[in-house]
Design a protein around this motif. Structure first.
Motif, mmCIF file in Angstrom:
data_model
loop_
_atom_site.group_PDB
_atom_site.id
_atom_site.type_symbol
_atom_site.label_atom_id
_atom_site.label_comp_id
_atom_site.label_asym_id
_atom_site.label_seq_id
_atom_site.Cartn_x
_atom_site.Cartn_y
_atom_site.Cartn_z
ATOM 1 N N ASN A 495 65.060 67.949 96.391
ATOM 2 C CA ASN A 495 64.796 69.378 96.312
ATOM 3 C C ASN A 495 64.938 70.102 97.653
ATOM 4 O OD1 ASN A 495 64.335 69.277 93.559
ATOM 5 N ND2 ASN A 495 62.142 68.912 93.788
ATOM 6 N N GLY A 496 65.419 69.388 98.667
ATOM 7 C CA GLY A 496 65.650 70.021 99.953
ATOM 8 C C GLY A 496 64.391 70.423 100.682
ATOM 9 N N LEU A 497 63.276 69.778 100.345
ATOM 10 C CA LEU A 497 61.991 70.095 100.963
ATOM 11 C C LEU A 497 61.631 68.998 101.953
ATOM 12 C CD1 LEU A 497 60.088 71.389 97.809
ATOM 13 C CD2 LEU A 497 60.836 72.754 99.758
ATOM 14 N N ASP A 498 62.327 68.982 103.056
ATOM 15 C CA ASP A 498 62.127 67.919 104.032
ATOM 16 C C ASP A 498 60.778 68.013 104.730
ATOM 17 O OD1 ASP A 498 64.634 66.904 103.462
ATOM 18 O OD2 ASP A 498 65.628 68.135 104.962
ATOM 19 N N GLU A 499 60.092 69.137 104.571
ATOM 20 C CA GLU A 499 58.764 69.301 105.162
ATOM 21 C C GLU A 499 57.664 68.974 104.161
ATOM 22 O OE1 GLU A 499 59.265 72.766 108.444
ATOM 23 O OE2 GLU A 499 59.426 73.425 106.361
ATOM 24 N N ALA A 500 58.027 68.319 103.090
ATOM 25 C CA ALA A 500 57.054 67.872 102.092
ATOM 26 C C ALA A 500 57.360 66.421 101.751
ATOM 27 C CB ALA A 500 57.110 68.760 100.850
ATOM 28 N N GLY A 501 56.534 65.827 100.921
ATOM 29 C CA GLY A 501 56.780 64.465 100.461
ATOM 30 C C GLY A 501 56.134 63.383 101.284
ATOM 31 N N GLY A 506 52.551 68.913 110.864
ATOM 32 C CA GLY A 506 53.659 69.854 110.782
ATOM 33 C C GLY A 506 54.243 70.002 109.399
ATOM 34 N N ASN A 507 54.039 69.014 108.541
ATOM 35 C CA ASN A 507 54.552 69.120 107.174
ATOM 36 C C ASN A 507 53.704 70.076 106.345
ATOM 37 O OD1 ASN A 507 56.660 67.403 107.642
ATOM 38 N ND2 ASN A 507 56.037 65.854 106.140
ATOM 39 N N LEU A 508 54.286 70.537 105.259
ATOM 40 C CA LEU A 508 53.561 71.402 104.328
ATOM 41 C C LEU A 508 52.384 70.644 103.711
ATOM 42 C CD1 LEU A 508 56.691 72.976 102.647
ATOM 43 C CD2 LEU A 508 55.020 74.229 104.023
#
Length: 545
Positions: A495-501, A506-508
């Motif tokens: 999903n292109g959410l490299d700041e999650a998961g 710093g991540n969401l």
């Protein structure tokens, strides 16, 4: 030192970060993670900090669903819901009850029935006539590749023994050629086109209903696998755009724009325009969905060799490729050059090969781009194609709930594939060992959207709470960390959410709290866990209490 807005203490916290997998505390400031660790995280607690004492509950990255139909699922929850049972009498009771409760509805709609409930997977129009003889009934099955209709619906659509099958579907018939009450694949549109369209308000209500359910299961984001009109179903795009603009879309959503298989490259400029129009806030439409084949149970999944019949003899049917394979390579190359992600429905081994060939053509023409193409479902993969996923950077988008012994598998699939090909089904372990990136989803409302149930099957290759102790192809089991990663970091990557998961500073702060630590419990108990809190960007969007 800036104090945190939210701090979790007394872990366990599973970070998904290989360098520091297990900690006991996590802090959130604003919408991002500000610290992970142990006792030092407590230093960020101030007078206004909300403190959550996990006390043995497990904190994970929020789940993401890489293939779901949220608006359709939400709409069906408000209609005649046939999910959660396989009993024919119960189906008929619910249909009659729904019809009696909605006397002014011109059509009876809903769905979710299971093919295993009927001989050969085929209910009859006469069964529906026995409970609703006077109004048309249109009920897709749980796979949404077929629909059960009554005689009145067939009459309104003008379907008779003389009606030819469409190129992309089949009308099931009695011995005299009369339609028997089931329409497969593209044939569903012959009746669905007559069903009154849902209003914009209906679609928005369906989305919000679905969002509440998905958040309650710990899901913080997803990819909606079909934005467009398909087989008479209305386009859910406006619901997402409205919710994003009004601020009621609390999840992070990617929309996959529908590729009209009756058209060709002429639709690409329209997809470019729709991508721009449908991107707002937490919603963006940067993917294109290409359905390359159907499903194995109705013999429309595209196979490299023919299906068998009920006697075990080879037939002349190898399934359907909905898009010409040569044209598919050209289309995917063009979409890739425009920075579209392609989201393939590829279930049979021929469809998987055709999709991989298309990705390879795009890589050859355009070089490696950050488009993150993914193939969903992957029921049957020819062993020769397993290694191509890693080589091409094609992501394996798996739906683990289907990888288990159940009547639909044992009675409607394995006998018609034959023993060799049946052993190629859902090869999660082989894909992992070959270096493929795994993402995971549910295909809800086709099957349950609960990630915990999917993780349970990925690890055990058995459905939760089953009395059947057979393990479905045990060599294809995943370990728990890998299965969790597929539903978190893997789907976030798709999903292109490299700041999650994963839970890193710093991540969401997209998070889920489970009621127990599934990493210390026996594997057979994974499916008993439940999400008790869900956060998106540090904001609580679900609490079981």
């Amino acid at each position: 030192m800036t104090k945190a807005d939210l701090v979790f203490v007394q872990g366990p916290v599973h970070t998904g970060d290989p360098a520091r997998t297990r900690v006991s505390g996590l802090a959130v400031t604003g919408e991002r993670i500000s610290a992970v660790g142990h006792d030092e995280v407590r230093e960020l607690i101030g007078p206004r900090t909300e403190v959550v004492d996990l006390s043995g509950k497990l904190l994970l990255p929020g789940f993401q669903d890489a293939h779901v139909h949220a608006v359709y699922g939400g709409l069906e929850l408000g209609e005649c819901d046939l999910t959660g049972t396989v009993g024919v009498d119960e189906y008929l009771r619910r249909i009659r009850e729904y019809a009696d409760a909605h006397p002014d509805s011109p059509w009876i709609t809903g769905g979710g029935w299971s093919m295993e409930s009927f001989e050969g997977g085929l209910p009859t129009r006469q069964l529906l006539d026995s409970v609703v003889p006077d109004r048309p009934v249109y009920l897709p099955n749980r796979d949404h590749h077929g629909a059960w209709v009554n005689t009145r619906a067939l009459e309104l659509a003008g379907l008779s023994r003389d009606t030819p099958d469409p190129a992309d579907g089949r009308i099931e018939r009695g011995s005299d050629g009369t339609p028997s009450g089931v329409l497969q694949e593209g044939a569903t549109a012959l009746v669905a086109r007559l069903v009154p369209d849902k209003t914009a308000g209906d679609r928005l209500a369906g989305l919000l209903r679905a969002q509440r359910l998905l958040h309650s299961l710990g899901i913080t984001g997803w990819q909606d696998a079909l934005l467009g009109t398909f087989n008479g179903q209305s386009d859910p795009s406006d619901a997402y755009l409205t919710a994003a603009r009004e601020g009621t879309l609390t999840a992070r959503v990617v929309g996959a724009l529908w590729w009209d298989r009756a058209r060709g490259a002429d639709q690409i400029p329209e997809l470019v325009s729709r991508r721009a129009e449908l991107t707002h806030g937490r919603f963006r439409a940067g993917s294109v969905k290409i359905m390359q084949d159907g499903i194995a149970e109705n013999f429309t999944a595209a196979m490299t060799s023919p299906y068998l019949d009920s006697c075990g003899c080879v037939t002349a049917n190898s399934g359907l490729s909905f898009v010409d394979p040569v044209e598919l390579r050209s289309h995917v190359t063009a979409l890739d050059a425009l920075d579209f992600q392609v989201h393939f429905h590829a279930l049979g081994d021929r469809a998987v090969r055709e999709a991989l060939d298309a990705v390879e053509a795009a890589r050859t023409a355009n070089g490696r781009r950050a488009t993150r193409h993914h193939l969903a479902h992957l029921q049957v993969i020819h062993p020769e194609d397993i290694a191509r996923f890693a080589r091409l950077g094609a992501i394996a988008n798996i739906q683990p709930l289907w990888a288990a012994h159940e009547p639909q598998m044992d009675e409607l699939t394995i006998p018609f594939l034959g023993p060799e090909r049946a052993a190629w089904q859902y090869p999660f372990g082989s894909l992992l060992r070959a270096g493929a990136t795994l993402a995971a989803g549910s295909d809800w409302p086709v099957s349950s959207p609960d990630p915990i149930a999917g993780i349970h099957v990925a690890v055990n290759r058995m459905v939760p709470e089953t009395t059947d102790d057979r393990v479905f192809l045990p060599e294809q089991r995943l370990d728990l960390s890998t299965a969790v990663a597929a539903y978190t970091a893997g789907s976030a990557h798709v999903n292109g959410l490299d700041e999650a998961g994963s839970l890193r500073p710093g991540n969401l702060a997209d998070l889920v709290v489970l009621d127990r630590d599934i990493f210390t419990a026996p594997a057979e108990e994974i499916g008993t866990a439940r999400a008790v809190q869900t956060y998106v960007g540090g904001e609580l969007v679900h609490s079981a209490s």
